[in-house]
Design a protein around this motif. Structure first.
Motif, PDB file in Angstrom:
ATOM      1  N   THR A 169      18.926 -73.321   8.050  1.00 37.14           N
ATOM      2  CA  THR A 169      17.588 -72.732   8.143  1.00 37.14           C
ATOM      3  C   THR A 169      16.799 -73.183   6.927  1.00 37.14           C
ATOM      4  OG1 THR A 169      18.240 -70.769   9.397  1.00 37.14           O
ATOM      5  CG2 THR A 169      16.246 -70.587   8.069  1.00 37.14           C
ATOM      6  N   ILE A 175      12.362 -69.975   8.657  1.00 37.76           N
ATOM      7  CA  ILE A 175      11.983 -68.588   8.380  1.00 37.76           C
ATOM      8  C   ILE A 175      10.912 -68.626   7.302  1.00 37.76           C
ATOM      9  CG2 ILE A 175      12.773 -66.402   7.367  1.00 37.76           C
ATOM     10  CD1 ILE A 175      15.435 -66.820   8.767  1.00 37.76           C
ATOM     11  N   HIS A 184       6.244 -65.808  13.646  1.00 36.41           N
ATOM     12  CA  HIS A 184       7.629 -66.074  13.266  1.00 36.41           C
ATOM     13  C   HIS A 184       8.003 -67.537  13.378  1.00 36.41           C
ATOM     14  CE1 HIS A 184       7.567 -65.411  17.623  1.00 36.41           C
ATOM     15  NE2 HIS A 184       8.643 -66.157  17.695  1.00 36.41           N
ATOM     16  N   ALA A 198      13.572 -72.390   4.495  1.00 31.45           N
ATOM     17  CA  ALA A 198      12.752 -71.233   4.117  1.00 31.45           C
ATOM     18  C   ALA A 198      12.049 -71.519   2.788  1.00 31.45           C
ATOM     19  CB  ALA A 198      13.599 -69.969   3.992  1.00 31.45           C
TER      20      ALA A 198
END
Length: 563
Positions: free
Chosen positions: A457, A546, A423, A459
């Motif tokens: 975030t 992520i 993760h 990603a």
């Protein structure tokens, strides 16, 4: 079959006899992995007991596997880094009982600095044994395709980017092994090892194709299928130049090569007008020139990774290569080979119980202060685990962050497939971007270009032409400085992670973009995530990275902004 082909095949059988016998012994060993693994562990501990690391961790007093686990904690590269720094300066016994380190294999790390993995004679022996067994099994399974003793397209890297204070070269392992191969084996590779020294990605692909077009290639090999996609696109885009060079025996003068590398590469080039005319006719007829137009699918095989996040690239390969068999290379990295695949079209491979001692932690327990630790013989079908190798070259209970799933058993030895970097990582094309890289890069970019960041975030986002990373921000943070901030962030990510910089330079990744969310979206997302995962609000940490390719589709993105 021609006489030349017959003699080559017979020669191949003769040369591979020792490997075929070794493969049979390995298959037998797979019926008792506990005994094999325990014996290997204590061989490692006895050999390295007198090293600085061995003395610091009481190797001489270890009598059982339980003793070993008590004496040596599970840890990432940072624990062995101080010992490796001493080895770099020439103090080999700090970590190794070996007389020499042939190379430090460079890999991207979970910190800002690159990892240096010592390549010793033991390392090379295990590396070659694993590759040889993989190759013999792969050839045996494809006799009907007549791929044996025919050339391979494989791109390596630079075997010597720099040297340590003690004069030990630091570079790419595949480039190094290609450089030190015996001449007979080296002839089996269509691309000369010098191509790995080329810094410009476009020039490197061009050179590889220039040398391969005149050969009867049977295998397309690359760790990451994105390399094969880019190679195919370069072939079509540069077909006119390539065919002209093939006809004239030249290497175009305007590609970015140092004079030394150009001199080495052009020394053996010869005109091949017959092959050039043949391929020109194919290109004129098809209106393109893809690998499957040059090397017929029925006589080829693709060797590449198929697990983790490779799916989007694998789906593109048939467009360029047709649909030959695909054999996974196995779970391997600069740190060593973990598995040996025995079948096509699967990421699963048999655990390489001869090369390293393996332990496993169940996925849900990896952050526990006292996780359950299992040996290879204790794994359960269908379960996911983090893999922890102990090697003969200085890595002990090494937390490489690779998450694997047990898919079956070969004898009593587990077959596992690579799921991803856990993760804390994202990995589209081999960049292995960590949350550490992301947070440092964002801080550096914000110091250069002030940018409000209520929450964010990063990603990965898939795109068939060029995938990229998106920085997910809320709309109120999208001011006039945002494009300049994104450009700085893209540059900072390359500074923190050399593999990211390489993939950007090679056009395998596009620049960072901003994916904008409605105001308040992050607060609602964090509440929902905390409710689903449990824990206290005081301990909750918003993820800054992520790695899930489907993340964008799950978010209410209003628009995107580029640099």
């Amino acid at each position: 079959m021609s006489l030349k082909r017959f003699l080559l095949v017979r020669l191949g059988r003769l040369l591979t006899y020792p490997v075929r016998r070794k493969l049979r012994h390995f298959e037998t060993a797979c019926h008792d992995p506990e005994a094999v693994q325990t014996a290997l562990l204590f061989h490692i501990l006895r050999k390295q007991a007198g090293t600085g690391f061995g003395r610091d961790h009481g190797f001489a007093e270890i009598r059982t596997v339980a003793d070993y686990r008590r004496s040596v904690p599970i840890a990432p590269y940072e624990r062995v880094a101080p010992y490796i720094e001493r080895v770099q300066k020439g103090e080999l016994n700090a970590l190794l009982a070996d007389r020499a380190v042939r190379l430090f294999a460079l890999t991207s790390g979970t910190t800002a600095s690159r990892k240096l993995i010592p390549v010793t004679d033991d390392y090379l022996a295990a590396y070659r044994r694993g590759w040889n067994m993989w190759g013999v099994r792969m050839y045996r399974d494809h006799r009907g395709r007549r791929i044996a003793m025919r050339p391979i397209i494989q791109l390596g890297g630079d075997p010597e980017e720099y040297r340590t204070p003690a004069g030990i070269p630091c570079g790419n392992l595949s480039g190094y092994t290609a450089m030190v191969q015996r001449r007979l084996i080296r002839r089996m590779y269509a691309v000369p090892y010098q191509a790995g020294k080329i810094k410009d990605a476009t020039a490197r692909y061009y050179v590889a194709l220039r040398f391969a077009l005149g050969r009867d290639v049977s295998q397309h090999a690359a760790a990451n299928p994105s390399t094969l996609v880019q190679l195919a696109r370069t072939l079509d885009a540069e077909k006119d130049h390539l065919l002209r060079d093939l006809q004239n025996g030249t290497l175009r003068s305007d590609i970015d090569l140092s004079p030394e590398i150009r001199a080495e590469l052009t020394r053996g080039l010869k005109p091949n007008p017959v092959r050039a005319r043949e391929l020109a006719a194919v290109a004129a007829k098809m209106g393109r020139l893809y690998p499957m137009d040059v090397w017929p699918t029925e006589g080829t095989i693709i060797n590449t990774w198929t697990g983790g996040s490779m799916g989007p690239y694998l789906r593109q390969l048939p467009r360029y290569y047709g649909e030959p068999p695909v054999r996974d290379l196995g779970l391997l990295a600069s740190e060593g080979r973990m598995t040996i695949p025995f079948a096509n079209h699967t990421a699963s491979g048999v655990l390489d119980i001869w090369s390293h001692y393996f332990e496993f932690v169940p996925e849900a327990e990896i952050d526990s202060p006292q996780p359950t630790v299992l040996g290879a013989h204790e794994l359960l079908l269908g379960r996911s685990y983090y893999i922890l190798p102990t090697t003969l070259y200085g890595l002990y209970r090494y937390h490489i962050s690779d998450l694997v799933r047990v898919t079956g058993f070969y004898g009593q030895t587990p077959e596992v497939e690579f799921l991803g970097k856990g993760h804390r990582f994202a990995n589209l094309t081999g960049e292995k971007l960590s949350e550490y890289h992301v947070t440092r890069a964002v801080d550096a970019a914000a110091a250069r270009v002030p940018q409000p960041l209520t929450a964010y975030t990063l990603a990965p986002v898939w795109d068939d032409v060029r995938p990229y990373y998106a920085l997910f921000l809320e709309e109120p943070d999208a001011g006039a400085a945002l494009p300049a901030f994104l450009a700085e962030l893209d540059r900072a990510l390359g500074e923190e992670n050399v593999e990211y910089a390489s993939k950007r330079e090679g056009n395998r990744l596009g620049p960072v973009r901003a994916a904008l969310l409605p105001a308040g979206a992050w607060a609602a997302w964090d509440r929902a995530r905390l409710a689903s995962t449990g824990g206290s609000a005081e301990q909750y940490k918003h993820p800054c990275l992520i790695g899930d390719l489907s993340f964008r589709a799950s978010m209410p993105v209003t628009r995107e902004v580029g640099a």
